[in-house]
Design an enzyme around this catalytic site. Structure first.
Site, PDB file in Angstrom:
ATOM      1  N   LYS A  13       0.829  -1.220   0.000  1.00 45.54           N
ATOM      2  CA  LYS A  13       0.000   0.000   0.000  1.00 45.54           C
ATOM      3  C   LYS A  13       0.859   1.264   0.000  1.00 45.54           C
ATOM      4  O   LYS A  13       0.600   2.190  -0.755  1.00 45.54           O
ATOM      5  CB  LYS A  13      -0.908   0.054   1.245  1.00 45.54           C
ATOM      6  CG  LYS A  13      -2.021  -0.961   1.272  1.00 45.54           C
ATOM      7  CD  LYS A  13      -3.042  -0.621   2.362  1.00 45.54           C
ATOM      8  CE  LYS A  13      -2.469  -0.625   3.760  1.00 45.54           C
ATOM      9  NZ  LYS A  13      -2.027  -1.949   4.237  1.00 45.54           N
ATOM     10  N   ARG A  88      -9.792   1.341   9.033  1.00 47.24           N
ATOM     11  CA  ARG A  88      -9.390  -0.037   9.319  1.00 47.24           C
ATOM     12  C   ARG A  88     -10.463  -0.786  10.105  1.00 47.24           C
ATOM     13  O   ARG A  88     -10.301  -1.962  10.374  1.00 47.24           O
ATOM     14  CB  ARG A  88      -8.100  -0.021  10.142  1.00 47.24           C
ATOM     15  CG  ARG A  88      -6.825  -0.290   9.360  1.00 47.24           C
ATOM     16  CD  ARG A  88      -5.679  -0.274  10.349  1.00 47.24           C
ATOM     17  NE  ARG A  88      -4.480  -0.916   9.948  1.00 47.24           N
ATOM     18  CZ  ARG A  88      -3.443  -0.317   9.377  1.00 47.24           C
ATOM     19  NH1 ARG A  88      -3.505   0.951   9.063  1.00 47.24           N
ATOM     20  NH2 ARG A  88      -2.353  -1.004   9.130  1.00 47.24           N
ATOM     21  N   ARG A 127      12.930 -11.705   3.043  1.00 49.01           N
ATOM     22  CA  ARG A 127      13.548 -10.412   3.338  1.00 49.01           C
ATOM     23  C   ARG A 127      14.386 -10.501   4.618  1.00 49.01           C
ATOM     24  O   ARG A 127      15.478  -9.939   4.698  1.00 49.01           O
ATOM     25  CB  ARG A 127      12.459  -9.334   3.494  1.00 49.01           C
ATOM     26  CG  ARG A 127      13.052  -7.929   3.430  1.00 49.01           C
ATOM     27  CD  ARG A 127      11.997  -6.859   3.395  1.00 49.01           C
ATOM     28  NE  ARG A 127      11.283  -6.761   4.642  1.00 49.01           N
ATOM     29  CZ  ARG A 127       9.981  -6.522   4.749  1.00 49.01           C
ATOM     30  NH1 ARG A 127       9.261  -6.349   3.668  1.00 49.01           N
ATOM     31  NH2 ARG A 127       9.418  -6.435   5.929  1.00 49.01           N
ATOM     32  N   ARG A 135      14.627  -4.186   9.506  1.00 53.99           N
ATOM     33  CA  ARG A 135      13.478  -3.287   9.619  1.00 53.99           C
ATOM     34  C   ARG A 135      12.688  -3.575  10.877  1.00 53.99           C
ATOM     35  O   ARG A 135      12.578  -4.713  11.325  1.00 53.99           O
ATOM     36  CB  ARG A 135      12.560  -3.463   8.404  1.00 53.99           C
ATOM     37  CG  ARG A 135      13.020  -2.628   7.225  1.00 53.99           C
ATOM     38  CD  ARG A 135      12.268  -2.926   5.990  1.00 53.99           C
ATOM     39  NE  ARG A 135      10.818  -3.011   6.175  1.00 53.99           N
ATOM     40  CZ  ARG A 135       9.972  -2.916   5.170  1.00 53.99           C
ATOM     41  NH1 ARG A 135      10.413  -2.726   3.954  1.00 53.99           N
ATOM     42  NH2 ARG A 135       8.677  -3.028   5.380  1.00 53.99           N
ATOM     43  N   ARG A 146      -0.764  -8.969  12.885  1.00 52.53           N
ATOM     44  CA  ARG A 146      -1.353  -7.885  12.094  1.00 52.53           C
ATOM     45  C   ARG A 146      -2.265  -8.432  10.989  1.00 52.53           C
ATOM     46  O   ARG A 146      -3.287  -7.833  10.680  1.00 52.53           O
ATOM     47  CB  ARG A 146      -0.254  -6.989  11.512  1.00 52.53           C
ATOM     48  CG  ARG A 146       0.561  -6.298  12.618  1.00 52.53           C
ATOM     49  CD  ARG A 146       1.682  -5.477  12.044  1.00 52.53           C
ATOM     50  NE  ARG A 146       1.174  -4.281  11.420  1.00 52.53           N
ATOM     51  CZ  ARG A 146       1.730  -3.673  10.394  1.00 52.53           C
ATOM     52  NH1 ARG A 146       2.818  -4.128   9.850  1.00 52.53           N
ATOM     53  NH2 ARG A 146       1.174  -2.595   9.888  1.00 52.53           N
TER      54      ARG A 146
HETATM   55  P1  AMP Z   1       0.522   0.944   8.843  1.00 49.72           P
HETATM   56  O1  AMP Z   1       1.776   1.687   8.637  1.00 49.72           O
HETATM   57  O2  AMP Z   1      -0.638   1.503   8.093  1.00 49.72           O
HETATM   58  O3  AMP Z   1       0.658  -0.530   8.619  1.00 49.72           O
HETATM   59  O4  AMP Z   1       0.126   1.111  10.390  1.00 49.72           O
HETATM   60  C1  AMP Z   1       1.006   0.720  11.420  1.00 49.72           C
HETATM   61  C2  AMP Z   1       0.235   0.563  12.716  1.00 49.72           C
HETATM   62  O5  AMP Z   1      -0.365   1.818  13.089  1.00 49.72           O
HETATM   63  C3  AMP Z   1      -0.920  -0.412  12.675  1.00 49.72           C
HETATM   64  O6  AMP Z   1      -0.514  -1.742  12.864  1.00 49.72           O
HETATM   65  C4  AMP Z   1      -1.798   0.090  13.811  1.00 49.72           C
HETATM   66  O7  AMP Z   1      -1.292  -0.281  15.058  1.00 49.72           O
HETATM   67  C5  AMP Z   1      -1.639   1.604  13.679  1.00 49.72           C
HETATM   68  N1  AMP Z   1      -2.667   2.169  12.778  1.00 49.72           N
HETATM   69  C6  AMP Z   1      -2.480   2.740  11.561  1.00 49.72           C
HETATM   70  N2  AMP Z   1      -3.630   3.132  11.011  1.00 49.72           N
HETATM   71  C7  AMP Z   1      -4.598   2.800  11.885  1.00 49.72           C
HETATM   72  C8  AMP Z   1      -6.005   2.907  11.894  1.00 49.72           C
HETATM   73  N3  AMP Z   1      -6.680   3.454  10.861  1.00 49.72           N
HETATM   74  N4  AMP Z   1      -6.692   2.442  12.982  1.00 49.72           N
HETATM   75  C9  AMP Z   1      -6.034   1.906  14.023  1.00 49.72           C
HETATM   76  N5  AMP Z   1      -4.718   1.751  14.085  1.00 49.72           N
HETATM   77  C10 AMP Z   1      -3.972   2.186  13.029  1.00 49.72           C
END
Ligand code: AMP
Length: 197
Positions: A13, A88, A127, A135, A146
């Site tokens: 994404k 989400r 990776r 990372r 996740r």
């Molecule tokens: P991402 O970089 O989008 O994968 O987000 C990393 C982490 O941030 C996720 O695993 C969640 O813990 C938190 N996070 C990001 N966006 C949201 C959202 N819309 N709702 C809740 N938690 C979020």
């Protein structure tokens, strides 16, 4: 244009979001980036968010909804924006619908990057083998958590947006450039349909 990029962790994404936003002059709204910035700044909210993110859980709906509400009111969102990692949960999707209605704007399209979960895990493993897992998110256990959270809390958004006729599925297993090309083709089509009324 207002669009959502939907898909599990590791689907690409972020990479696609950057490309689309650059090409189309859209603001890139990543709640993950915003939460990580808050964590780095060390604010109480950021530190709390960091704990939740490290566990692979979701931050509270009201926190991310508040962040997005403020962000979409900023001037760089006037020409359009791409939501990467938001909504989400169903509660977040409903809040977004309300927010957009309040400011008289409409969601144009939801792009679902569809991928094979086993292939994602295999990608992560290779990776880690290649890079030694440098990372922060190179951890299979957290990654699986996740994915589970995605399946339970975020995947229900697929039928939600299907019902509104906004959902378009993109093959996220293709090469990065091919995925970008497929997305561009869908966005061109959406734009044409919009102009045509
Ligand atoms: P991402 O970089 O989008 O994968 O987000 C990393 C982490 O941030 C996720 O695993 C969640 O813990 C938190 N996070 C990001 N966006 C949201 C959202 N819309 N709702 C809740 N938690 C979020």
């Amino acid at each position: 244009m207002i669009l959502i990029l939907l898909g599990p962790p590791g689907a690409g994404k972020g990479t696609q979001a950057k490309r689309i936003c650059e090409r189309r002059g859209l603001a890139h709204l990543s709640t993950g980036d915003m939460l990580r910035a808050a964590a780095e700044a060390g604010s109480p909210l950021g530190l709390e968010a960091k704990k939740i993110m490290d566990r692979g859980d979701l931050c509270p709906d009201e926190v991310v909804i508040g962040i997005i509400r403020e962000r979409i009111a900023q001037s760089d969102c006037r020409a359009g924006f791409l939501l990467d990692g938001f909504p989400r949960t169903t509660a977040q999707a409903e809040a977004l619908d309300k927010m957009l209605a309040e400011i008289g704007r409409e969601l144009d399209v939801v792009l679902e990057l569809r991928v094979d979960e086993n292939a994602l895990i295999e990608r992560l493993r290779s990776r880690i083998r290649e890079t030694g897992g440098e990372r922060a998110d190179d951890n299979e256990e957290t990654f699986r958590k996740r994915l589970e959270v995605y399946r339970a809390q975020t995947a229900p958004l697929i039928p939600y947006y299907e019902k509104s006729g906004k959902l378009r599925v993109i093959d996220g297993m293709a090469e990065i450039d091919a995925v970008t090309a497929e997305i561009e083709a869908v966005l061109n089509e959406v734009e044409r349909a919009k102009k045509g009324g």
